[in-house]
Design an enzyme around this catalytic site. Structure first.
Site, mmCIF file in Angstrom:
data_model
loop_
_atom_site.group_PDB
_atom_site.id
_atom_site.type_symbol
_atom_site.label_atom_id
_atom_site.label_comp_id
_atom_site.label_asym_id
_atom_site.label_seq_id
_atom_site.Cartn_x
_atom_site.Cartn_y
_atom_site.Cartn_z
ATOM 1 N N HIS A 118 -3.205 18.358 -13.628
ATOM 2 C CA HIS A 118 -2.142 17.382 -13.915
ATOM 3 C C HIS A 118 -2.581 16.449 -15.061
ATOM 4 O O HIS A 118 -2.391 15.232 -15.009
ATOM 5 C CB HIS A 118 -1.781 16.575 -12.668
ATOM 6 C CG HIS A 118 -1.172 17.416 -11.577
ATOM 7 N ND1 HIS A 118 0.186 17.504 -11.358
ATOM 8 C CD2 HIS A 118 -1.736 18.225 -10.652
ATOM 9 C CE1 HIS A 118 0.416 18.320 -10.344
ATOM 10 N NE2 HIS A 118 -0.728 18.770 -9.905
ATOM 11 N N TYR A 124 -10.919 14.790 -6.077
ATOM 12 C CA TYR A 124 -10.358 13.801 -7.006
ATOM 13 C C TYR A 124 -11.451 12.835 -7.450
ATOM 14 O O TYR A 124 -11.489 12.419 -8.604
ATOM 15 C CB TYR A 124 -9.170 13.052 -6.369
ATOM 16 C CG TYR A 124 -7.943 13.940 -6.186
ATOM 17 C CD1 TYR A 124 -8.064 15.319 -6.194
ATOM 18 C CD2 TYR A 124 -6.679 13.413 -6.009
ATOM 19 C CE1 TYR A 124 -6.967 16.153 -6.014
ATOM 20 C CE2 TYR A 124 -5.561 14.231 -5.833
ATOM 21 C CZ TYR A 124 -5.726 15.599 -5.833
ATOM 22 O OH TYR A 124 -4.638 16.424 -5.668
HETATM 23 C C1 HEM Z 1 -7.785 21.946 -2.533
HETATM 24 C C2 HEM Z 1 -6.622 21.690 -3.144
HETATM 25 C C3 HEM Z 1 -6.505 20.830 -4.377
HETATM 26 C C4 HEM Z 1 -7.422 20.545 -5.348
HETATM 27 C C5 HEM Z 1 -8.873 21.047 -5.457
HETATM 28 C C6 HEM Z 1 -6.774 19.659 -6.301
HETATM 29 C C7 HEM Z 1 -7.371 19.141 -7.432
HETATM 30 C C8 HEM Z 1 -6.840 18.139 -8.229
HETATM 31 C C9 HEM Z 1 -7.575 17.352 -9.196
HETATM 32 C C10 HEM Z 1 -9.057 17.550 -9.531
HETATM 33 C C11 HEM Z 1 -6.724 16.451 -9.735
HETATM 34 C C12 HEM Z 1 -7.053 15.362 -10.752
HETATM 35 C C13 HEM Z 1 -7.350 14.044 -9.974
HETATM 36 C C14 HEM Z 1 -7.676 12.848 -10.826
HETATM 37 O O1 HEM Z 1 -8.440 12.968 -11.803
HETATM 38 O O2 HEM Z 1 -7.179 11.735 -10.505
HETATM 39 C C15 HEM Z 1 -5.439 16.657 -9.118
HETATM 40 C C16 HEM Z 1 -4.305 15.939 -9.407
HETATM 41 C C17 HEM Z 1 -3.117 16.083 -8.733
HETATM 42 N N1 HEM Z 1 -2.853 16.902 -7.661
HETATM 43 FE FE1 HEM Z 1 -4.163 18.133 -6.764
HETATM 44 N N2 HEM Z 1 -5.487 19.420 -5.889
HETATM 45 C C18 HEM Z 1 -5.274 20.116 -4.726
HETATM 46 C C19 HEM Z 1 -4.122 20.136 -3.969
HETATM 47 C C20 HEM Z 1 -2.971 19.452 -4.261
HETATM 48 C C21 HEM Z 1 -1.790 19.420 -3.445
HETATM 49 C C22 HEM Z 1 -1.649 20.139 -2.096
HETATM 50 C C23 HEM Z 1 -0.866 18.639 -4.091
HETATM 51 C C24 HEM Z 1 0.524 18.251 -3.689
HETATM 52 C C25 HEM Z 1 0.900 18.016 -2.485
HETATM 53 C C26 HEM Z 1 -1.494 18.159 -5.311
HETATM 54 C C27 HEM Z 1 -0.891 17.320 -6.220
HETATM 55 C C28 HEM Z 1 -1.542 16.710 -7.269
HETATM 56 C C29 HEM Z 1 -0.922 15.742 -8.149
HETATM 57 C C30 HEM Z 1 0.535 15.253 -8.090
HETATM 58 C C31 HEM Z 1 -1.909 15.341 -9.054
HETATM 59 C C32 HEM Z 1 -1.742 14.323 -10.182
HETATM 60 C C33 HEM Z 1 -1.995 12.917 -9.652
HETATM 61 C C34 HEM Z 1 -1.838 11.902 -10.768
HETATM 62 O O3 HEM Z 1 -0.778 11.890 -11.400
HETATM 63 O O4 HEM Z 1 -2.795 11.135 -11.000
HETATM 64 N N3 HEM Z 1 -2.758 18.663 -5.378
HETATM 65 N N4 HEM Z 1 -5.536 17.687 -8.199
#
Ligand code: HEM
Length: 312
Positions: A28, A294
């Site tokens: 993202h 995260y």
């Molecule tokens: C094991 C599963 C997952 C992993 C390893 C993962 C990994 C990541 C990582 C590394 C980031 C960046 C975080 C940051 O730097 O602040 C991220 C952002 C994000 N993830 Fe995931 N994620 C997973 C599952 C999910 C799920 C299930 C959802 C939705 C329900 C989701 C929605 C999001 C969203 C919306 C962002 C952006 C947040 C923002 O705008 O700062 N992710 N994810």
């Protein structure tokens, strides 16, 4: 937490697939912050005693994003989109909801998701790896049909539903509790454009569209909670719930771009584990793993180790 994959390994798999982009979120990566308010309706307090659900209007910070880890990804190609919301509580603390356009997660465990990332790495062996993954991970096949919507291109960030996928336990002031899943439903309805129409759209059309809409009027979403039935899984975000018991609990009103945050060392983190009294995380292992992954991403993008005092 008892898991065989580490957050560091998850980050390696993400970087292998999406590339390394210093200073950006590992996934993202491309997104913008918006400001607004959230006002709970009368049904909310019957379900949870959380202070942002008691009917007063609280400030909300919202980030819409493209799911890719590449910050230069064009808006006019299919991808999951994200909507993360941070509510400011009356005591100044915050609580978050992190959601995306897929209706179910593609894996049942953190290990399954990391295996999926590894299988999806582009190359000659990708089709074979994905086929093997699909035979070993029924969640992928089970979710393909219902997630087709996330492969479509929304006409606007304001015209698609977002789903938080995990279960949370809501407790009310009378001692009752229930598990819920969150859904953000756009006031404008769901609208998509064809791949052909998308071709003539600009690289950043989703942000441009939202900024133009906000120049005219606020953009609104209602927050719906789906209340778990007796057999609905509270630990597996890849499984649909049979329950169609949905309650509208409030309205998010987005009014404009947030220009103050994420400058001069300010770090914004939307963490689905950041709950508050009246809301508890379920035992879903993916939900708990996300917080750790995260933190790794935050440390890489900002140099800040989150520790017990997570940045807001
Ligand atoms: C094991 C599963 C997952 C992993 C390893 C993962 C990994 C990541 C990582 C590394 C980031 C960046 C975080 C940051 O730097 O602040 C991220 C952002 C994000 N993830 Fe995931 N994620 C997973 C599952 C999910 C799920 C299930 C959802 C939705 C329900 C989701 C929605 C999001 C969203 C919306 C962002 C952006 C947040 C923002 O705008 O700062 N992710 N994810």
């Amino acid at each position: 937490m008892n898991t065989v994959v580490t957050p560091g390994e998850a980050m390696d798999a993400i970087h292998d697939l999406e590339g390394t982009h210093p200073g950006f979120r590992a996934l993202h990566a491309k997104g913008s912050l918006y400001r607004g308010t959230f006002t709970a309706g009368p049904e909310a307090a019957k379900l949870s005693s959380a202070s942002h659900l008691d009917g007063r209007t609280v400030a909300a910070l919202v980030r819409f994003s493209n799911g890719s880890g590449d910050p230069t990804r064009a808006d006019n190609v299919p991808h999951v989109r994200g909507m993360a919301v941070k509510f400011t509580l009356p005591d100044g603390k915050t609580t978050d909801i992190s959601s995306q356009t897929a209706r179910l997660f593609t894996a049942s465990t953190p290990e399954g998701f990391v295996d999926f990332l590894r299988a999806a790495k582009p190359g000659l062996g990708t089709p074979l790896r994905l086929a093997k993954y699909a035979t070993q991970n029924p969640a992928l096949v089970r979710t393909l049909k219902v997630n087709a919507v996330a492969a479509k291109i929304p006409a606007s960030y304001a015209t698609i539903e977002y789903h938080a996928l995990h279960a949370f336990r809501w407790s009310d002031a009378s001692g009752g509790s229930r598990f819920v899943r969150y859904h953000w439903v756009p006031e404008a309805g769901e609208h998509f454009i064809s791949l052909l129409a998308a071709r003539s759209k600009g690289h950043d059309f989703l942000n441009d569209d939202l900024d133009a809409r906000l120049g005219e009027a606020p953009v609104r979403f209602t927050l719906q909670v789906q209340i778990a039935g007796p057999d609905d899984s509270t630990v597996d975000p890849s499984v649909a719930w049979a329950s169609d018991d949905r309650v509208t609990v409030g309205t998010l009103e987005i009014v404009g771009l947030e220009t103050e945050r994420e400058h001069d060392g300010d770090v914004v983190v939307f963490d689905p584990m950041r709950v508050t009294a009246g809301i508890e995380a379920s035992d879903d292992p993916i939900l708990h793993f996300r917080s750790l992954a995260y933190s790794e991403s935050v440390e890489l993008r900002s140099g800040i180790s989150r520790g017990p005092d997570a940045p807001n």
